[in-house]
Design a protein around this motif. Structure first.
Motif, PDB file in Angstrom:
ATOM      1  N   ASP A 150     -11.697  -7.962   5.890  1.00 26.56           N
ATOM      2  CA  ASP A 150     -12.926  -8.744   5.343  1.00 26.56           C
ATOM      3  C   ASP A 150     -12.565  -9.570   4.602  1.00 26.56           C
ATOM      4  N   ALA A 151     -11.783  -9.327   3.597  1.00 26.07           N
ATOM      5  CA  ALA A 151     -11.294 -10.021   2.446  1.00 26.07           C
ATOM      6  C   ALA A 151     -10.518 -11.329   3.018  1.00 26.07           C
ATOM      7  N   PHE A 152      -9.642 -11.045   3.973  1.00 29.19           N
ATOM      8  CA  PHE A 152      -8.716 -12.059   4.555  1.00 29.19           C
ATOM      9  C   PHE A 152      -9.523 -12.972   5.367  1.00 29.19           C
ATOM     10  N   ALA A 153     -10.501 -12.420   5.999  1.00 21.35           N
ATOM     11  CA  ALA A 153     -11.320 -13.441   6.931  1.00 21.35           C
ATOM     12  C   ALA A 153     -12.103 -14.446   6.102  1.00 21.35           C
ATOM     13  N   ALA A 154     -12.540 -13.664   4.875  1.00 19.93           N
ATOM     14  CA  ALA A 154     -13.183 -14.763   3.855  1.00 19.93           C
ATOM     15  C   ALA A 154     -12.484 -15.691   3.350  1.00 19.93           C
ATOM     16  N   ASP A 155     -11.095 -15.278   3.206  1.00 16.46           N
ATOM     17  CA  ASP A 155     -10.095 -16.131   2.452  1.00 16.46           C
ATOM     18  C   ASP A 155     -10.037 -17.425   3.528  1.00 16.46           C
ATOM     19  N   VAL A 156      -9.968 -17.025   4.800  1.00 15.90           N
ATOM     20  CA  VAL A 156      -9.576 -17.951   5.981  1.00 15.90           C
ATOM     21  C   VAL A 156     -10.776 -19.104   6.007  1.00 15.90           C
ATOM     22  N   LYS A 157     -11.963 -18.537   6.119  1.00 15.79           N
ATOM     23  CA  LYS A 157     -13.136 -19.399   6.140  1.00 15.79           C
ATOM     24  C   LYS A 157     -13.115 -20.250   5.036  1.00 15.79           C
ATOM     25  N   ALA A 158     -12.966 -19.676   3.781  1.00 11.48           N
ATOM     26  CA  ALA A 158     -12.911 -20.677   2.235  1.00 11.48           C
ATOM     27  C   ALA A 158     -11.766 -21.793   2.507  1.00 11.48           C
ATOM     28  N   ALA A 159     -10.718 -21.412   2.946  1.00 10.94           N
ATOM     29  CA  ALA A 159      -9.618 -22.215   3.076  1.00 10.94           C
ATOM     30  C   ALA A 159      -9.895 -23.463   3.996  1.00 10.94           C
ATOM     31  N   ASP A 160     -10.431 -23.060   5.205  1.00 12.51           N
ATOM     32  CA  ASP A 160     -10.686 -24.068   5.999  1.00 12.51           C
ATOM     33  C   ASP A 160     -11.861 -25.231   5.662  1.00 12.51           C
ATOM     34  N   ALA A 161     -12.743 -24.704   4.730  1.00 12.03           N
ATOM     35  CA  ALA A 161     -13.708 -25.658   4.164  1.00 12.03           C
ATOM     36  C   ALA A 161     -13.381 -26.592   2.873  1.00 12.03           C
ATOM     37  N   LEU A 162     -12.010 -26.292   2.440  1.00  6.87           N
ATOM     38  CA  LEU A 162     -11.518 -26.926   1.591  1.00  6.87           C
ATOM     39  C   LEU A 162     -10.660 -28.213   2.009  1.00  6.87           C
ATOM     40  N   ALA A 163     -10.953 -29.260   1.179  1.00  3.95           N
ATOM     41  CA  ALA A 163      -9.845 -30.422   1.370  1.00  3.95           C
ATOM     42  C   ALA A 163      -8.633 -29.950   0.522  1.00  3.95           C
ATOM     43  N   ASP A 164      -7.277 -30.747   1.045  1.00  2.00           N
ATOM     44  CA  ASP A 164      -6.342 -30.450   0.513  1.00  2.00           C
ATOM     45  C   ASP A 164      -6.092 -30.787  -0.868  1.00  2.00           C
ATOM     46  N   ASP A 165      -6.812 -31.500  -1.518  1.00  3.24           N
ATOM     47  CA  ASP A 165      -6.579 -31.973  -3.023  1.00  3.24           C
ATOM     48  C   ASP A 165      -7.715 -31.174  -3.619  1.00  3.24           C
ATOM     49  N   ASP A 166      -8.432 -30.194  -3.044  1.00  2.47           N
ATOM     50  CA  ASP A 166      -9.330 -29.241  -4.026  1.00  2.47           C
ATOM     51  C   ASP A 166      -8.327 -28.380  -4.893  1.00  2.47           C
TER      52      ASP A 166
ATOM     53  N   SER B 108       0.741  -1.137   0.005  1.00  5.37           N
ATOM     54  CA  SER B 108       0.109  -0.021   0.129  1.00  5.37           C
ATOM     55  C   SER B 108       0.912   1.310  -0.103  1.00  5.37           C
ATOM     56  N   ALA B 109       0.332   2.070  -0.650  1.00  2.51           N
ATOM     57  CA  ALA B 109       1.041   3.617  -0.675  1.00  2.51           C
ATOM     58  C   ALA B 109       1.555   3.913   0.868  1.00  2.51           C
TER      59      ALA B 109
ATOM     60  N   MET C 260       4.427 -17.051  -2.639  1.00  8.30           N
ATOM     61  CA  MET C 260       3.885 -15.795  -3.433  1.00  8.30           C
ATOM     62  C   MET C 260       2.685 -15.826  -2.764  1.00  8.30           C
ATOM     63  N   TYR C 261       1.756 -16.708  -2.705  1.00  7.82           N
ATOM     64  CA  TYR C 261       0.507 -16.338  -2.135  1.00  7.82           C
ATOM     65  C   TYR C 261       0.433 -15.915  -0.566  1.00  7.82           C
ATOM     66  N   ALA C 262       1.434 -16.472  -0.127  1.00  8.83           N
ATOM     67  CA  ALA C 262       1.528 -16.206   1.498  1.00  8.83           C
ATOM     68  C   ALA C 262       2.119 -14.554   1.484  1.00  8.83           C
ATOM     69  N   THR C 263       3.007 -14.085   0.797  1.00  2.00           N
ATOM     70  CA  THR C 263       3.226 -12.696   1.068  1.00  2.00           C
ATOM     71  C   THR C 263       2.407 -11.820   0.162  1.00  2.00           C
ATOM     72  N   ALA C 264       1.604 -12.366  -0.746  1.00  2.00           N
ATOM     73  CA  ALA C 264       0.658 -11.476  -1.530  1.00  2.00           C
ATOM     74  C   ALA C 264      -0.651 -10.933  -0.717  1.00  2.00           C
ATOM     75  N   SER C 265      -0.737 -11.786   0.507  1.00  2.00           N
ATOM     76  CA  SER C 265      -1.858 -11.358   1.276  1.00  2.00           C
ATOM     77  C   SER C 265      -1.701 -10.399   2.404  1.00  2.00           C
ATOM     78  N   ALA C 266      -0.733  -9.967   2.259  1.00  2.53           N
ATOM     79  CA  ALA C 266      -0.382  -8.929   3.312  1.00  2.53           C
ATOM     80  C   ALA C 266      -1.056  -7.729   3.373  1.00  2.53           C
ATOM     81  N   THR C 267      -1.609  -7.339   1.850  1.00  2.00           N
ATOM     82  CA  THR C 267      -2.392  -5.993   1.905  1.00  2.00           C
ATOM     83  C   THR C 267      -3.732  -6.366   1.769  1.00  2.00           C
ATOM     84  N   ALA C 268      -4.237  -7.511   1.962  1.00  2.00           N
ATOM     85  CA  ALA C 268      -5.715  -7.696   1.968  1.00  2.00           C
ATOM     86  C   ALA C 268      -6.518  -7.301   3.082  1.00  2.00           C
ATOM     87  N   THR C 269      -7.760  -6.745   2.840  1.00  2.00           N
ATOM     88  CA  THR C 269      -8.512  -6.137   3.752  1.00  2.00           C
ATOM     89  C   THR C 269      -8.965  -6.858   4.882  1.00  2.00           C
TER      90      THR C 269
END
Length: 524
Positions: free
Chosen positions: A369-385, A248-249, A358-367
Motif C-alpha cells: 500500500d505504501a509503495f502504491a501511494a509513492d508511485v501515485k505521488a511520484a507520477d503526479a510530480l514534475a521533475d523539478d519539484d 525485514s527480519a 539509495m532511495y531505490a534500494t530503500a523501497s524494497a521493504t515498503a508495504t
C-alpha cells in the motif's frame, strides 16, 4: 552528565593534544593499562587478546571488568541497550575451560567481550533495530557476521543502540531512547551506528561491527572520536550482510549498497576485526575465499596522496579546513607526494547518483500500500519539484535503475583512473565536529550550522557518501579536536579492495597526528 562537566574534562586533554609534536598520552595510558590487569578493558583489543592468550587474565575476569565499567558509565550515555550477562558469563567460563584443557584459544577473538549493533540479528538475544514492531524479536539464527564473531571466540555481551530501522543519522528510538555523544551530551553521537561508536569510545566494547549505507558507520565514528572502516563492495560485499535489519527480519537479501565494517579505538584494531569478518557468505565458502591484498607501503613517504579539503557543493567549517591544511602539511613533511588540486569526480553529480540509488534500494521493504501511494505521488510530480528526486528514485522502473547502475559503473571507472595516479585520497569526514542533538525535532525541521550558515541536515553525510555509490573502501579516523574538546576527523578513500592499504595509511598517519582524546566516560 552535564555538558560543561564533559567539556571541561575533554578540553583539558585537548589543549595538550592540539599540536603535531604532542606526546601520545592516550597511547601511554593504554600501555600502562596493559600492565595493570584491573584496567585491561581500557586497552586495545590486541592487548586484551594477548593478555587472554597468555593467561594474564581470564575471559571471566575481563568480562567482569567490562560489566563493572558498564554499570558506572552506560546509564549516562545509553550506548548499550540490551545486556545478557548470564549468557556472556557462561560463554566466558566456557572459553576459560577450553583454554585450560587444550592450551589453545577458541579463535582469534578468544574471550574478548564485545557488543553488537542492534541491527544485526543475534540468536537468543533481543534484536529490535529500534522498531516497536520488533520489540520482542528474538532471532533463532545469527546474522552471518555475528556467526563469524562467535566462531572466532568473541563473547557477545549485548546490543548497541540505533535509530528506528537505522533510518536516521542521529540515534534515538521509541524503545530505548537516545544515545548521547560521550564527549558532550548536547551533541549527537551520529547514526545509525551511534550506539556502537559511543560504546567503543567510552570503553564499553573494544570492537564493534557497524553498517554503512549513507555514512551510518563513519559519521558516528567521526563524531565519537574512533576509527571505522567502510569495507569494499563490488557485486558482493567482502563482509556478508545477511541478517542485517532494516531488510525485514528473516530476509536473505540486503541492499546493493550496504557494507559492514569494523569500529575500533586504533587502526591496528581495525585489522584485528577485519581478519575475522572479511569472508564469503556461507553458501559461497566451498569455492570462494576473501584474500585482500597486503598493504602497498610501509612508510608514509611512499604514498601519492590526494587531498580534497573543501568543495563548494558541501563546504566545511573553518576548524575542518584548518585540520585538512595541517594534515596536508604533515603528509608533505613526511615525504609523501601531495596533490591538492586534482578531483576524481564531480561532487554534485556523484551525490545525486548516490541519492537515486539509495532511495531505490530503500523501497524494497515498503508495504504494498505504501509503495502504491509513492508511485501515485511520484507520477503526479514534475521533475523539478523539490520532492521529485526522492519519490521518482524510490519508484523508478527497472530500466531506469539499469541506466543508473550504468552511471555507477562509469563513476567507478573515473575513480579507477584517479587511483592510477594516486594511492589514497584524504577528505573531511564531515563539514563540522558533532552537531547539536536534534532527535526531538521532526526531521524536515532539522538543520546544521557551518560557520554561522544554516545548512541542510543531510549535508553531514556529503563527504562520506563520495565512496558510497561506487563501493570503495573508506576509513574515518580521529585527527584533532575543536577548541571545546570535540573530536575532529578525516576520511581516507582508496581504490577497490585496498582495505588493508587504508588501514596501514591510517596507522602511519596516526604516528604524526595528535593523539586521540578519550571522553571522560572512558576513564570512569
Amino acid at each position: 552528565m552535564k555538558r560543561r562537566t564533559l567539556l571541561a574534562a575533554a578540553a583539558t586533554t585537548a589543549a595538550a593534544a592540539s599540536l603535531p609534536n604532542t606526546a601520545h598520552a592516550a597511547t601511554a595510558t593504554q600501555a600502562k593499562d596493559t600492565m595493570n590487569p584491573t584496567a585491561l578493558y581500557r586497552s586495545t583489543a590486541r592487548a586484551q587478546l594477548t593478555a587472554l592468550r597468555c593467561g594474564r587474565i581470564t575471559a571471566r575476569e575481563l568480562l567482569d571488568q567490562v560489566l563493572a565499567h558498564h554499570a558506572k558509565t552506560n546509564p549516562a550515555i545509553n550506548a548499550v541497550v540490551t545486556l545478557d550477562t548470564d549468557a556472556a558469563r557462561a560463554a566466558a567460563d566456557k572459553a576459560d575451560q577450553h583454554l585450560a584443557a587444550t592450551g589453545r584459544p577458541l579463535g582469534p577473538l578468544h574471550g574478548l567481550p564485545i557488543t553488537v549493533k542492534d541491527a544485526l540479528e543475534t540468536a537468543g538475544m533481543r534484536t529490535t533495530s529500534g522498531s516497536p514492531d520488533l520489540s520482542d524479536h528474538i532471532p533463532d539464527q545469527d546474522a552471518d557476521v555475528v556467526a563469524l564473531l562467535r566462531a572466532a571466540g568473541a563473547i557477545i555481551i549485548g546490543k548497541t543502540n540505533v535509530p528506528t530501522m537505522c533510518q536516521d543519522i542521529q540515534t534515538s528510538n521509541p524503545i530505548f531512547g537516545k544515545t548521547k555523544n560521550p564527549y558532550d551530551d548536547t551533541k549527537t553521537a551520529g547514526g545509525s551506528s551511534g550506539g556502537p561508536a559511543a560504546a567503543v569510545a567510552a570503553g564499553l566494547s573494544p570492537l564493534e561491527v557497524g553498517s554503512d549505507l549513507a555514512g551510518s558507520l563513519r559519521l558516528p565514528a567521526a563524531y565519537c572520536g574512533v576509527y571505522a572502516l567502510r569495507t569494499s563492495r563490488g557485486a558482493s560485499p567482502i563482509v556478508p550482510t545477511r541478517g542485517h535489519i532494516p531488510r525485514s527480519a528473516g530476509w536473505l537479501t540486503s541492499s546493493d549498497m550496504i557494507t559492514l565494517g569494523p569500529i575500533a579505538r586504533t587502526a591496528e584494531d581495525l585489522d584485528v576485526l577485519l581478519d575475522v569478518i572479511a569472508a564469503p557468505a556461507p553458501a559461497d565458502r566451498a569455492g570462494w575465499r576473501i584474500d585482500l591484498p597486503a598493504p602497498k607501503f610501509t612508510r608514509l613517504s611512499q604514498y601519492r596522496v590526494g587531498v580534497w579539503a573543501d568543495d563548494d557543493y558541501c563546504r566545511v567549517d573553518s576548524a575542518t579546513r584548518d585540520l585538512l591544511a595541517q594534515v596536508a602539511r604533515l603528509v608533505r613533511a613526511a615525504g609523501a607526494r601531495v596533490d591538492d588540486s586534482s578531483r576524481p569526480v564531480d561532487f554534485a553529480a556523484s551525490d545525486k547518483l548516490f541519492q537515486r540509488l539509495m532511495y531505490a534500494t530503500a523501497s524494497a521493504t515498503a508495504t504494498d500500500d505504501a509503495f502504491a501511494a509513492d508511485v501515485k505521488a511520484a507520477d503526479a510530480l514534475a521533475d523539478d519539484d523539490p520532492n521529485a528526486l526522492y519519490l521518482k528514485s524510490r519508484t523508478m522502473r527497472h530500466r531506469d535503475w539499469a541506466r543508473a547502475d550504468e552511471d555507477r559503473q562509469q563513476l567507478r571507472a573515473k575513480w579507477a583512473d584517479y587511483f592510477a595516479e594516486h594511492d589514497i585520497l584524504i577528505t573531511p569526514a564531515a563539514p563540522t565536529a558533532a552537531v547539536d542533538d536534534q532527535t526531538s525535532i521532526p526531521t524536515p525541521q532539522r538543520y546544521i550550522t557551518v560557520d554561522g550558515e544554516k545548512r541542510s541536515y543531510f549535508d553531514q553525510t556529503g563527504w562520506v557518501n563520495l565512496a558510497g555509490p561506487v563501493g570503495l573502501p573508506s576509513i574515518v579516523m580521529p585527527a584533532g579536536v575543536t577548541k571545546t574538546g570535540l573530536p575532529l576527523a578525516i576520511q581516507i578513500i582508496g581504490p577497490y579492495l585496498s582495505d588493508r592499504t587504508l588501514i596501514a595509511a591510517a596507522k602511519q598517519l596516526a604516528a604524526v597526528l595528535p593523539a586521540p582524546v578519550h571522553p571522560p566516560a572512558f576513564n570512569a
